[in-house]
Design a protein around this motif. Structure first.
Motif, PDB file in Angstrom:
ATOM      1  N   HIS A 392     -11.042   7.705   9.590  1.00  0.00           N
ATOM      2  CA  HIS A 392     -10.590   9.065   9.297  1.00  0.00           C
ATOM      3  C   HIS A 392      -9.361   9.066   8.391  1.00  0.00           C
ATOM      4  CE1 HIS A 392     -13.299   9.691  12.628  1.00  0.00           C
ATOM      5  NE2 HIS A 392     -13.198  10.993  12.542  1.00  0.00           N
ATOM      6  N   ASN A 393      -9.351   8.169   7.443  1.00  0.00           N
ATOM      7  CA  ASN A 393      -8.289   8.124   6.436  1.00  0.00           C
ATOM      8  C   ASN A 393      -8.801   7.261   5.291  1.00  0.00           C
ATOM      9  OD1 ASN A 393      -5.932   7.101   4.922  1.00  0.00           O
ATOM     10  ND2 ASN A 393      -4.724   8.149   6.475  1.00  0.00           N
ATOM     11  N   ILE A 394      -8.938   7.854   4.113  1.00  0.00           N
ATOM     12  CA  ILE A 394      -9.537   7.145   2.994  1.00  0.00           C
ATOM     13  C   ILE A 394      -8.677   5.971   2.544  1.00  0.00           C
ATOM     14  CG2 ILE A 394      -8.511   8.721   1.310  1.00  0.00           C
ATOM     15  CD1 ILE A 394     -11.928   6.922   1.089  1.00  0.00           C
ATOM     16  N   PHE A 395      -7.367   6.070   2.696  1.00  0.00           N
ATOM     17  CA  PHE A 395      -6.485   4.973   2.271  1.00  0.00           C
ATOM     18  C   PHE A 395      -6.590   3.787   3.247  1.00  0.00           C
ATOM     19  CE2 PHE A 395      -4.667   8.749   0.325  1.00  0.00           C
ATOM     20  CZ  PHE A 395      -4.434   8.319  -0.968  1.00  0.00           C
ATOM     21  N   ILE A 396      -6.687   4.079   4.544  1.00  0.00           N
ATOM     22  CA  ILE A 396      -6.905   3.002   5.514  1.00  0.00           C
ATOM     23  C   ILE A 396      -8.276   2.366   5.292  1.00  0.00           C
ATOM     24  CG2 ILE A 396      -7.016   2.422   7.961  1.00  0.00           C
ATOM     25  CD1 ILE A 396      -4.261   3.220   7.089  1.00  0.00           C
ATOM     26  N   THR A 397      -9.269   3.174   4.973  1.00  0.00           N
ATOM     27  CA  THR A 397     -10.595   2.649   4.661  1.00  0.00           C
ATOM     28  C   THR A 397     -10.538   1.678   3.488  1.00  0.00           C
ATOM     29  OG1 THR A 397     -11.733   4.616   5.499  1.00  0.00           O
ATOM     30  CG2 THR A 397     -12.924   3.262   3.929  1.00  0.00           C
ATOM     31  N   MET A 398      -9.819   2.067   2.436  1.00  0.00           N
ATOM     32  CA  MET A 398      -9.711   1.199   1.263  1.00  0.00           C
ATOM     33  C   MET A 398      -8.994  -0.109   1.603  1.00  0.00           C
ATOM     34  SD  MET A 398     -11.309   2.487  -1.140  1.00  0.00           S
ATOM     35  CE  MET A 398     -12.194   4.043  -1.300  1.00  0.00           C
ATOM     36  N   TYR A 399      -7.985  -0.035   2.432  1.00  0.00           N
ATOM     37  CA  TYR A 399      -7.275  -1.255   2.803  1.00  0.00           C
ATOM     38  C   TYR A 399      -8.174  -2.164   3.644  1.00  0.00           C
ATOM     39  CZ  TYR A 399      -3.743  -4.401   4.682  1.00  0.00           C
ATOM     40  OH  TYR A 399      -3.040  -5.529   5.028  1.00  0.00           O
ATOM     41  N   GLY A 400      -8.897  -1.582   4.592  1.00  0.00           N
ATOM     42  CA  GLY A 400      -9.770  -2.389   5.441  1.00  0.00           C
ATOM     43  C   GLY A 400     -10.917  -3.018   4.675  1.00  0.00           C
ATOM     44  N   ARG A 401     -11.474  -2.312   3.692  1.00  0.00           N
ATOM     45  CA  ARG A 401     -12.633  -2.826   2.954  1.00  0.00           C
ATOM     46  C   ARG A 401     -12.240  -3.657   1.735  1.00  0.00           C
ATOM     47  NH1 ARG A 401     -15.985  -2.476   7.007  1.00  0.00           N
ATOM     48  NH2 ARG A 401     -16.095  -0.369   7.875  1.00  0.00           N
ATOM     49  N   LEU A 402     -11.196  -3.245   1.008  1.00  0.00           N
ATOM     50  CA  LEU A 402     -10.843  -3.887  -0.262  1.00  0.00           C
ATOM     51  C   LEU A 402      -9.433  -4.467  -0.270  1.00  0.00           C
ATOM     52  CD1 LEU A 402     -12.409  -1.256  -2.716  1.00  0.00           C
ATOM     53  CD2 LEU A 402     -13.354  -3.472  -2.054  1.00  0.00           C
ATOM     54  N   GLY A 403      -8.730  -4.384   0.835  1.00  0.00           N
ATOM     55  CA  GLY A 403      -7.430  -5.015   0.936  1.00  0.00           C
ATOM     56  C   GLY A 403      -6.347  -4.329   0.118  1.00  0.00           C
ATOM     57  N   ALA A 404      -5.268  -5.069  -0.107  1.00  0.00           N
ATOM     58  CA  ALA A 404      -4.123  -4.517  -0.836  1.00  0.00           C
ATOM     59  C   ALA A 404      -4.490  -4.154  -2.266  1.00  0.00           C
ATOM     60  CB  ALA A 404      -2.969  -5.518  -0.820  1.00  0.00           C
ATOM     61  N   VAL A 405      -5.378  -4.943  -2.888  1.00  0.00           N
ATOM     62  CA  VAL A 405      -5.791  -4.640  -4.261  1.00  0.00           C
ATOM     63  C   VAL A 405      -6.522  -3.295  -4.309  1.00  0.00           C
ATOM     64  CG1 VAL A 405      -7.157  -5.414  -6.237  1.00  0.00           C
ATOM     65  CG2 VAL A 405      -5.934  -7.082  -4.823  1.00  0.00           C
ATOM     66  N   GLY A 406      -7.424  -3.081  -3.366  1.00  0.00           N
ATOM     67  CA  GLY A 406      -8.188  -1.831  -3.354  1.00  0.00           C
ATOM     68  C   GLY A 406      -7.335  -0.612  -3.067  1.00  0.00           C
ATOM     69  N   VAL A 407      -6.458  -0.707  -2.061  1.00  0.00           N
ATOM     70  CA  VAL A 407      -5.637   0.448  -1.727  1.00  0.00           C
ATOM     71  C   VAL A 407      -4.607   0.714  -2.823  1.00  0.00           C
ATOM     72  CG1 VAL A 407      -3.805  -0.731  -0.426  1.00  0.00           C
ATOM     73  CG2 VAL A 407      -4.476   1.576   0.207  1.00  0.00           C
ATOM     74  N   LEU A 408      -4.176  -0.347  -3.533  1.00  0.00           N
ATOM     75  CA  LEU A 408      -3.264  -0.137  -4.655  1.00  0.00           C
ATOM     76  C   LEU A 408      -3.955   0.625  -5.787  1.00  0.00           C
ATOM     77  CD1 LEU A 408      -0.588  -0.632  -6.122  1.00  0.00           C
ATOM     78  CD2 LEU A 408      -1.516  -2.819  -6.905  1.00  0.00           C
ATOM     79  N   LEU A 409      -5.174   0.211  -6.126  1.00  0.00           N
ATOM     80  CA  LEU A 409      -5.913   0.910  -7.182  1.00  0.00           C
ATOM     81  C   LEU A 409      -6.188   2.362  -6.795  1.00  0.00           C
ATOM     82  CD1 LEU A 409      -8.532  -1.699  -8.488  1.00  0.00           C
ATOM     83  CD2 LEU A 409      -6.589  -0.714  -9.714  1.00  0.00           C
ATOM     84  N   PHE A 410      -6.628   2.584  -5.554  1.00  0.00           N
ATOM     85  CA  PHE A 410      -6.922   3.956  -5.141  1.00  0.00           C
ATOM     86  C   PHE A 410      -5.646   4.772  -5.026  1.00  0.00           C
ATOM     87  CE2 PHE A 410      -8.252   7.426  -2.390  1.00  0.00           C
ATOM     88  CZ  PHE A 410      -9.485   7.759  -2.953  1.00  0.00           C
ATOM     89  N   GLY A 411      -4.552   4.145  -4.603  1.00  0.00           N
ATOM     90  CA  GLY A 411      -3.278   4.860  -4.555  1.00  0.00           C
ATOM     91  C   GLY A 411      -2.807   5.273  -5.943  1.00  0.00           C
ATOM     92  N   LEU A 412      -2.954   4.372  -6.920  1.00  0.00           N
ATOM     93  CA  LEU A 412      -2.620   4.737  -8.302  1.00  0.00           C
ATOM     94  C   LEU A 412      -3.514   5.853  -8.802  1.00  0.00           C
ATOM     95  CD1 LEU A 412      -2.049   1.191  -9.864  1.00  0.00           C
ATOM     96  CD2 LEU A 412      -0.308   2.914  -9.337  1.00  0.00           C
ATOM     97  N   LEU A 413      -4.787   5.801  -8.433  1.00  0.00           N
ATOM     98  CA  LEU A 413      -5.715   6.858  -8.829  1.00  0.00           C
ATOM     99  C   LEU A 413      -5.304   8.200  -8.228  1.00  0.00           C
ATOM    100  CD1 LEU A 413      -8.377   7.705 -10.190  1.00  0.00           C
ATOM    101  CD2 LEU A 413      -9.572   7.023  -8.103  1.00  0.00           C
ATOM    102  N   ALA A 414      -4.927   8.196  -6.944  1.00  0.00           N
ATOM    103  CA  ALA A 414      -4.478   9.433  -6.302  1.00  0.00           C
ATOM    104  C   ALA A 414      -3.211   9.972  -6.970  1.00  0.00           C
ATOM    105  CB  ALA A 414      -4.225   9.186  -4.817  1.00  0.00           C
ATOM    106  N   GLY A 415      -2.266   9.078  -7.288  1.00  0.00           N
ATOM    107  CA  GLY A 415      -1.055   9.522  -7.982  1.00  0.00           C
ATOM    108  C   GLY A 415      -1.359  10.104  -9.349  1.00  0.00           C
ATOM    109  N   LEU A 416      -2.320   9.495 -10.055  1.00  0.00           N
ATOM    110  CA  LEU A 416      -2.700   9.998 -11.369  1.00  0.00           C
ATOM    111  C   LEU A 416      -3.382  11.359 -11.261  1.00  0.00           C
ATOM    112  CD1 LEU A 416      -2.367   8.932 -14.226  1.00  0.00           C
ATOM    113  CD2 LEU A 416      -4.688   8.010 -14.094  1.00  0.00           C
ATOM    114  N   ILE A 417      -4.147  11.556 -10.194  1.00  0.00           N
ATOM    115  CA  ILE A 417      -4.786  12.856  -9.974  1.00  0.00           C
ATOM    116  C   ILE A 417      -3.731  13.945  -9.814  1.00  0.00           C
ATOM    117  CG2 ILE A 417      -6.103  14.200  -8.283  1.00  0.00           C
ATOM    118  CD1 ILE A 417      -7.840  11.717  -7.843  1.00  0.00           C
TER     119      ILE A 417
END
Length: 516
Positions: A392-417
């Motif tokens: 129930h949290n997309i950022f935790i999902t990204m960390y669990g599935r893709l690790g720090a690299v994945g959550v960093l990319l998605f976090g940058l994407l969210a900031g850019l949005i």
């Protein structure tokens, strides 16, 4: 270069040969496993797509498919998502295959791709590439579970589709009509979901399954998104009063509902409207609150005093639960207790997922298909949670599935949005961007905020609209600029008082005065 077909004969051959070879291998595998019917259907679908691409209008079919999916999710929600026209392919995945096949072939032939120099396109591409690379390794181990989890990433294909469709005026207009129709139809669904939810699940059934199964948090999220499309639209079906009436219905339904994440998304996206200078928008929530208060008074008048006190206490504890991060508040009502349990559930799942990923593979995560549920059940120890995969949290999902690299990319994407959404709001205030284009940014922000506290972006009901709206929002900058009518400078006041003397032409050979 848009509209240009590759002049290289080898390039033309590869454009036709590679998809044809891939299709032949796929059909061979399907028919070899005894699924002849599915193989014939896929072949017929491929032939139909080729015919439509050669004879149809460019982009119209793709826009209709994407628009139909958006309409279906806004109205049918989970019930529509469970439709599988070709077993075991669900309607969202089937639509994605059709759209990606048609637009991908056109992009290859015309060399018309989303520009990687756009930071948003670049980040989405990196995110998609990381997820695809991880999926290649995880599929061998987890199979179907890996495909299910990878959906969080592969729905980003709708970003590219919406970007390509959004930069063409005709297809963008067609998609906008589908979305407005979806919002209008959702207004009816939102009211029925609050008043008579049994009607939706009992009277509309396909193959024994209800077509309108509503997931509460997603229904509220769609309502919050619809508020911005109605508020930033001039009229519905040519009627201003209908737009205002539907807008108030959505606001009242959203206030009565129990989805806190959607409410928070509405509040955050409202800041964009304020920044855009659309101050009139803020009158609608006030009017909606007044209408909701009147309805509440009418309901309370017919109930007992105990029910009145309980209803007020439930609403109060619902609001408190939105900021009760520590879980120390003492709830007295059933609704408050339920919200407190939801908060505790999230804290527990987030802790387990973060701790296990950090311990075993913090850089690249545990991958698609890995099951965090056994450790969560042992820690939480409250009933069974069979099939639960999302924290129930997309950022935790990204960390669990893709690790720090994945959550960093998605976090940058969210900031850019958020950055681009703020820029779009400023452009609307300056008159450089249409008000309707801001609605796509507002909708994207609502989905993103709601997905931070619920299961929204992991499934097709929220994932496909989110990536579609993001693609349409990003493509607004690719639209050709509208030619402005030159405005002449005002004439000075003295020019109006000036008396003009008309000169008469004198013939050259005319006699001068005083000469004989």
């Amino acid at each position: 270069m848009e509209g240009a077909v590759t002049s290289n004969p080898l390039g033309r051959l590869l454009v036709v040969l590679i998809p044809g070879l891939a299709l032949a291998i796929l059909l061979g595998m399907i028919i070899g496993e005894g699924n002849t019917t599915i193989g014939v259907l896929i072949l017929a679908l491929a032939i139909g797509l080729i015919v439509v691409m050669l004879l149809g209008r460019r982009g119209q079919l793709e826009a209709a498919v994407v628009g139909f999916l958006i309409f279906g999710y806004f109205v049918g929600n989970r019930g529509f998502a469970q439709l599988a026209p070709i077993q075991p392919i669900f309607v969202g995945e089937l639509g994605m295959v059709i759209v990606v096949a048609l637009l991908g072939m056109q992009a290859l032939l015309r060399r018309d791709f989303p520009p990687l120099k756009n930071p948003l396109v670049l980040l989405v591409s990196l995110f998609f590439a990381l997820g695809a690379a991880r999926f290649v390794f995880d599929f061998r181990t987890y199979r179907v579970d890996a495909v299910r989890d990878f959906a969080t990433v592969y729905y980003a294909a709708f970003f590219y589709a919406a970007y390509q469709l959004g930069k063409r005026e005709a297809t963008r207009r067609a998609l906008h009509k589908w979305i407005i129709a979806a919002v209008v139809a959702h207004c009816v669904i939102a009211v029925l979901f609050v008043l008579r939810p049994d009607i939706l699940s009992s009277y509309f059934v396909i193959r024994g399954a209800p077509l309108f199964i509503q997931k509460g948090d997603l229904t509220a999220t769609f309502s919050a998104v619809g508020v911005f499309f109605l508020a930033l639209h001039r009229r519905v079906l040519g009627l201003k009063w209908l737009r205002v009436a539907l807008l108030l219905l959505l606001i009242v339904a959203l206030g009565i509902g129990i989805a806190r994440a959607a409410t928070l998304g509405l509040i955050v996206a409202t800041g964009l409207v304020w920044l855009a200078g659309e101050r009139r928008f803020f009158a609608y929530p006030v009017i909606g609150a007044v209408v909701a208060a009147i309805l509440a008074l009418l309901v309370f008048a017919s109930g007992s005093s105990i029910n009145k006190v309980a209803a007020v206490a439930s609403f109060q504890e619902k609001m408190v639960s939105m900021v009760d991060f520590s879980g120390t508040y003492k709830y007295q009502t059933d609704l408050g207790a339920m919200k407190a349990d939801n908060n505790e559930f999230r804290r527990a799942f987030w802790k387990i997922m973060v701790d296990e990923t950090t311990t075993k593979n913090p850089l690249l995560g545990m991958g698609f298909g890995y099951n965090f549920l056994p450790r969560f059940e042992a820690y939480y120890n409250r009933g069974g949670w069979e099939g639960l995969r999302s924290p129930h949290n997309i950022f935790i999902t990204m960390y669990g599935r893709l690790g720090a690299v994945g959550v960093l990319l998605f976090g940058l994407l969210a900031g850019l949005i958020f950055r681009d959404a703020i820029r779009a709001a400023i452009q609307v205030r300056q008159g450089r961007l249409a008000r309707l284009d801001l609605a796509y940014w507002c909708g994207t922000v609502v989905f993103l905020v709601s997905g931070t506290f619920g299961v929204v972006l992991e499934g097709p009901m929220g994932g496909i609209p989110f990536w579609t709206f993001l693609g349409l929002a990003a493509s607004s900058a690719a639209l050709p600029p509208t030619a402005k009518t030159p405005v002449s400078a005002p004439r000075p006041a003295y020019a109006e008082r000036r008396v003009r003397v008309r000169r008469e032409n004198v013939p050259v050979l005319a006699a001068r005065p005083g000469r004989a």
